[in-house]
Motif scaffolding. Structure first.
Motif, PDB file in Angstrom:
ATOM      1  N   LYS A 238      -0.452  13.317  26.606  1.00 24.53           N
ATOM      2  CA  LYS A 238      -0.282  13.266  25.033  1.00 24.53           C
ATOM      3  C   LYS A 238      -1.212  12.162  24.358  1.00 24.53           C
ATOM      4  O   LYS A 238      -1.368  12.673  23.053  1.00 24.53           O
ATOM      5  N   LEU A 239      -1.782  11.083  24.904  1.00 23.21           N
ATOM      6  CA  LEU A 239      -2.764  10.438  24.479  1.00 23.21           C
ATOM      7  C   LEU A 239      -3.870  11.204  24.132  1.00 23.21           C
ATOM      8  O   LEU A 239      -4.464  11.287  22.930  1.00 23.21           O
ATOM      9  N   GLU A 240      -4.305  12.090  24.939  1.00 16.12           N
ATOM     10  CA  GLU A 240      -5.580  12.844  24.684  1.00 16.12           C
ATOM     11  C   GLU A 240      -5.362  13.760  23.772  1.00 16.12           C
ATOM     12  O   GLU A 240      -6.251  14.474  22.970  1.00 16.12           O
ATOM     13  N   TYR A 241      -4.096  14.502  23.746  1.00 16.26           N
ATOM     14  CA  TYR A 241      -3.879  15.685  22.554  1.00 16.26           C
ATOM     15  C   TYR A 241      -3.867  14.908  21.320  1.00 16.26           C
ATOM     16  O   TYR A 241      -4.452  15.640  20.489  1.00 16.26           O
TER      17      TYR A 241
ATOM     18  N   LEU B 215     -16.735  16.653   5.414  1.00 15.54           N
ATOM     19  CA  LEU B 215     -16.870  15.271   6.099  1.00 15.54           C
ATOM     20  C   LEU B 215     -18.052  14.992   6.732  1.00 15.54           C
ATOM     21  O   LEU B 215     -18.388  15.848   7.721  1.00 15.54           O
ATOM     22  N   SER B 216     -18.625  14.072   6.575  1.00 14.46           N
ATOM     23  CA  SER B 216     -20.087  13.583   7.334  1.00 14.46           C
ATOM     24  C   SER B 216     -19.978  13.434   8.885  1.00 14.46           C
ATOM     25  O   SER B 216     -18.703  13.019   9.281  1.00 14.46           O
ATOM     26  N   ASP B 217     -20.822  13.793   9.571  1.00 13.40           N
ATOM     27  CA  ASP B 217     -20.585  13.533  11.008  1.00 13.40           C
ATOM     28  C   ASP B 217     -20.395  11.942  11.557  1.00 13.40           C
ATOM     29  O   ASP B 217     -20.873  11.337  10.560  1.00 13.40           O
ATOM     30  N   SER B 218     -20.126  11.801  12.638  1.00 10.14           N
ATOM     31  CA  SER B 218     -19.911  10.593  13.051  1.00 10.14           C
ATOM     32  C   SER B 218     -21.139   9.695  13.892  1.00 10.14           C
ATOM     33  O   SER B 218     -20.787   8.812  14.562  1.00 10.14           O
ATOM     34  N   ARG B 219     -22.061  10.525  14.028  1.00 13.09           N
ATOM     35  CA  ARG B 219     -23.063   9.972  14.805  1.00 13.09           C
ATOM     36  C   ARG B 219     -23.449   8.430  14.390  1.00 13.09           C
ATOM     37  O   ARG B 219     -23.635   7.996  13.213  1.00 13.09           O
ATOM     38  N   GLY B 220     -23.485   7.661  15.316  1.00 13.84           N
ATOM     39  CA  GLY B 220     -23.804   6.170  15.069  1.00 13.84           C
ATOM     40  C   GLY B 220     -22.458   5.309  14.806  1.00 13.84           C
ATOM     41  O   GLY B 220     -22.718   4.156  14.780  1.00 13.84           O
ATOM     42  N   VAL B 221     -21.452   6.032  14.674  1.00 11.48           N
ATOM     43  CA  VAL B 221     -20.137   5.342  14.150  1.00 11.48           C
ATOM     44  C   VAL B 221     -19.188   5.602  14.968  1.00 11.48           C
ATOM     45  O   VAL B 221     -18.529   6.940  14.933  1.00 11.48           O
ATOM     46  N   VAL B 222     -18.661   4.908  15.937  1.00  9.70           N
ATOM     47  CA  VAL B 222     -17.597   5.157  16.877  1.00  9.70           C
ATOM     48  C   VAL B 222     -16.339   4.428  16.573  1.00  9.70           C
ATOM     49  O   VAL B 222     -16.486   3.035  16.886  1.00  9.70           O
ATOM     50  N   PRO B 223     -15.379   5.049  15.973  1.00  7.43           N
ATOM     51  CA  PRO B 223     -14.101   4.342  15.764  1.00  7.43           C
ATOM     52  C   PRO B 223     -13.388   3.802  17.227  1.00  7.43           C
ATOM     53  O   PRO B 223     -13.001   4.979  17.896  1.00  7.43           O
ATOM     54  N   VAL B 224     -13.122   2.821  17.422  1.00 13.56           N
ATOM     55  CA  VAL B 224     -12.265   2.413  18.729  1.00 13.56           C
ATOM     56  C   VAL B 224     -10.918   2.436  18.133  1.00 13.56           C
ATOM     57  O   VAL B 224     -10.388   1.383  17.394  1.00 13.56           O
ATOM     58  N   VAL B 225      -9.979   3.051  18.638  1.00 13.49           N
ATOM     59  CA  VAL B 225      -8.853   3.324  18.063  1.00 13.49           C
ATOM     60  C   VAL B 225      -7.725   2.807  19.016  1.00 13.49           C
ATOM     61  O   VAL B 225      -7.997   2.527  20.067  1.00 13.49           O
ATOM     62  N   GLY B 226      -6.585   2.474  18.465  1.00 12.12           N
ATOM     63  CA  GLY B 226      -5.575   2.102  19.513  1.00 12.12           C
ATOM     64  C   GLY B 226      -4.475   2.772  20.013  1.00 12.12           C
ATOM     65  O   GLY B 226      -4.794   3.958  20.219  1.00 12.12           O
ATOM     66  N   PRO B 227      -3.385   2.432  20.327  1.00 10.64           N
ATOM     67  CA  PRO B 227      -2.289   3.445  21.127  1.00 10.64           C
ATOM     68  C   PRO B 227      -2.168   4.563  20.407  1.00 10.64           C
ATOM     69  O   PRO B 227      -2.178   4.750  19.192  1.00 10.64           O
ATOM     70  N   PRO B 228      -1.528   5.616  21.184  1.00  6.79           N
ATOM     71  CA  PRO B 228      -1.582   7.072  20.594  1.00  6.79           C
ATOM     72  C   PRO B 228      -0.768   7.093  19.346  1.00  6.79           C
ATOM     73  O   PRO B 228      -1.426   7.483  18.343  1.00  6.79           O
ATOM     74  N   SER B 229       0.496   7.309  19.347  1.00  9.29           N
ATOM     75  CA  SER B 229       1.090   7.792  18.101  1.00  9.29           C
ATOM     76  C   SER B 229       0.850   7.017  16.790  1.00  9.29           C
ATOM     77  O   SER B 229       0.495   7.855  15.677  1.00  9.29           O
ATOM     78  N   MET B 230       0.799   5.908  16.880  1.00  8.67           N
ATOM     79  CA  MET B 230       0.649   5.076  15.659  1.00  8.67           C
ATOM     80  C   MET B 230      -0.738   5.344  15.116  1.00  8.67           C
ATOM     81  O   MET B 230      -1.180   5.724  13.779  1.00  8.67           O
ATOM     82  N   CYS B 231      -1.696   5.092  16.201  1.00 13.09           N
ATOM     83  CA  CYS B 231      -3.240   5.315  15.702  1.00 13.09           C
ATOM     84  C   CYS B 231      -3.478   6.671  14.954  1.00 13.09           C
ATOM     85  O   CYS B 231      -4.333   6.769  14.191  1.00 13.09           O
ATOM     86  N   CYS B 232      -2.911   7.482  15.677  1.00 13.28           N
ATOM     87  CA  CYS B 232      -3.251   8.958  15.311  1.00 13.28           C
ATOM     88  C   CYS B 232      -2.416   9.084  13.750  1.00 13.28           C
ATOM     89  O   CYS B 232      -3.168   9.924  13.078  1.00 13.28           O
ATOM     90  N   LYS B 233      -1.475   8.521  13.755  1.00  7.89           N
ATOM     91  CA  LYS B 233      -0.792   8.781  12.320  1.00  7.89           C
ATOM     92  C   LYS B 233      -1.877   8.120  11.239  1.00  7.89           C
ATOM     93  O   LYS B 233      -1.935   8.561   9.983  1.00  7.89           O
ATOM     94  N   MET B 234      -2.209   6.862  11.691  1.00  5.59           N
ATOM     95  CA  MET B 234      -3.381   6.259  10.666  1.00  5.59           C
ATOM     96  C   MET B 234      -4.558   7.007  10.313  1.00  5.59           C
ATOM     97  O   MET B 234      -4.991   7.320   9.446  1.00  5.59           O
ATOM     98  N   GLU B 235      -5.021   7.335  11.418  1.00  9.97           N
ATOM     99  CA  GLU B 235      -6.375   8.203  11.439  1.00  9.97           C
ATOM    100  C   GLU B 235      -6.287   9.458  10.700  1.00  9.97           C
ATOM    101  O   GLU B 235      -7.065   9.924  10.005  1.00  9.97           O
ATOM    102  N   VAL B 236      -4.921  10.175  10.603  1.00  8.55           N
ATOM    103  CA  VAL B 236      -4.904  11.469  10.056  1.00  8.55           C
ATOM    104  C   VAL B 236      -4.854  11.267   8.519  1.00  8.55           C
ATOM    105  O   VAL B 236      -5.273  12.082   7.842  1.00  8.55           O
ATOM    106  N   SER B 237      -3.976  10.024   8.187  1.00  8.89           N
ATOM    107  CA  SER B 237      -4.150   9.653   7.026  1.00  8.89           C
ATOM    108  C   SER B 237      -5.307   9.450   6.235  1.00  8.89           C
ATOM    109  O   SER B 237      -5.786   9.743   5.113  1.00  8.89           O
TER     110      SER B 237
END
Length: 328
Positions: A110-113, A290-312
């Motif tokens: 679920k996290l990976e998806y 959207l520009s590519d993310s080369r050089g910027v690696v977002p370290v994100v948190g637990p699955p569901s909440m972080c995914c909603k945040m990143e989608v936003s």
């Protein structure tokens, strides 16, 4: 700082003792003694810890590498045991809960998806490869059943016996079985075939040393299609005593843009890295400019909440880009 050093020293000493005890076992096949020792090991490694296993001394590094290989052997034997147990039922997939760590696979998949669809805009996989599927391919199974119901899965493992066991689990489910193929092959032997996949999942124990893992990633980067996604399992902190740690820089050097890194702090042991194959010019054209993310690696948190945040965040970025184009 001194308190942290003492905490790390105590942890390494405890894990070294468990390593010694595990090394003396006559067999790593499931048994009360084996189960107890590995339970103690996981219990010691899962809590948050200040340890950076990559910076330990040479003796501790050798111990860690040996321990990861012992964990790999024990995990393989545990999965083979339960694969045979499940295959004895008329409908093996109706009894998956008998495997003691099935819920971990559900949560990890679920996290990976969720990370995949959050950080690779517009992806809708129809062809998926799972490298290192083993005798109990729960990851592919969960992804196919719950997250990617229209995708075909090619599962790769170097062990023919593992693939034979895996096939038996799907004999009573014609629809799911038709979407699951099992191939006995080393990833290093796969070339043109890798170009067919929208997503490649790389199991944690494919390439157990850092150099081996980097070689596998570089091979995937040389043969996967431009824009295809790569999902790599890694480890963080003390969990690096259980599984190899993947350096995101090795993934970049392999020809990928690293889009996200997630270090769970719950019962999901593996970290997850999501990347995308760069094109011949070394860039990935993301959706809607959207520009590519080369050089910027977002370290994100637990699955569901972080995914909603990143989608936003992605939606706001797309809205900004659209408004900017309209104002030109």
């Amino acid at each position: 700082m001194e308190a942290q050093n003492q905490e790390v020293a105590a942890l390494v000493q405890k894990i070294a003792g468990l390593h010694a005890a595990i090394s003396e076992l006559p067999s790593l096949s499931p048994s009360a003694e084996v189960d107890a020792l590995f339970t103690d090991l996981v219990t010691a490694c899962v809590p948050a810890s200040p340890v950076d296993v990559t910076k330990l001394g040479s003796e501790a590094q050798r111990m860690r590498e040996e321990l990861i290989r012992l964990c790999s052997t024990a995990e393989g034997q545990l999965e083979a045991y339960y694969s045979d147990m499940l295959a004895a039922f008329d409908s093996p997939l109706d009894h998956l809960g008998r495997f003691p760590y099935y819920s971990n696979y559900i949560n990890l998949s679920k996290l990976e998806y969720e990370l995949l669809v959050s950080h690779v805009p517009g992806i809708a996989p129809t062809r998926v490869a799972f490298v290192g599927s083993g005798p109990l391919p729960f990851s592919s199974l969960v992804l196919a059943m719950h997250h990617l119901p229209n995708a075909l899965f090619d599962n790769y493992d170097r062990c023919g016996e593992a693939n034979d066991r895996a096939r038996k689990l799907f004999r009573a489910d014609e629809e799911l079985g038709a979407r699951m193929s099992f191939h006995t092959a080393d990833v290093a032997s796969l070339t043109e075939k890798l170009d067919e996949y929208d997503v490649v999942f790389l199991a944690a124990l494919v390439g157990m040393a850092a150099e081996e893992k980097a070689e596998v990633v570089a091979h995937l980067g040389a043969h996967m299609a431009d824009g295809a996604a790569l999902v790599v399992r890694s480890a963080h902190g003390a969990r690096g005593f259980l599984y190899p740690i993947v350096d995101p820089e090795d993934i970049r050097r392999g020809g990928f843009d690293v889009l996200a890194v997630c270090h769970p702090d719950d019962e999901v042991i593996n970290s997850v890295i999501v990347a995308r194959k760069a094109d011949a010019h070394g860039t990935v054209a993301l959706k809607d400019g959207l520009s590519d993310s080369r050089g910027v690696v977002p370290v994100v948190g637990p699955p569901s909440m972080c995914c909603k945040m990143e989608v936003s965040v992605l939606e706001k970025a797309e809205e900004f880009t659209a408004n900017k184009e309209l104002s030109v």
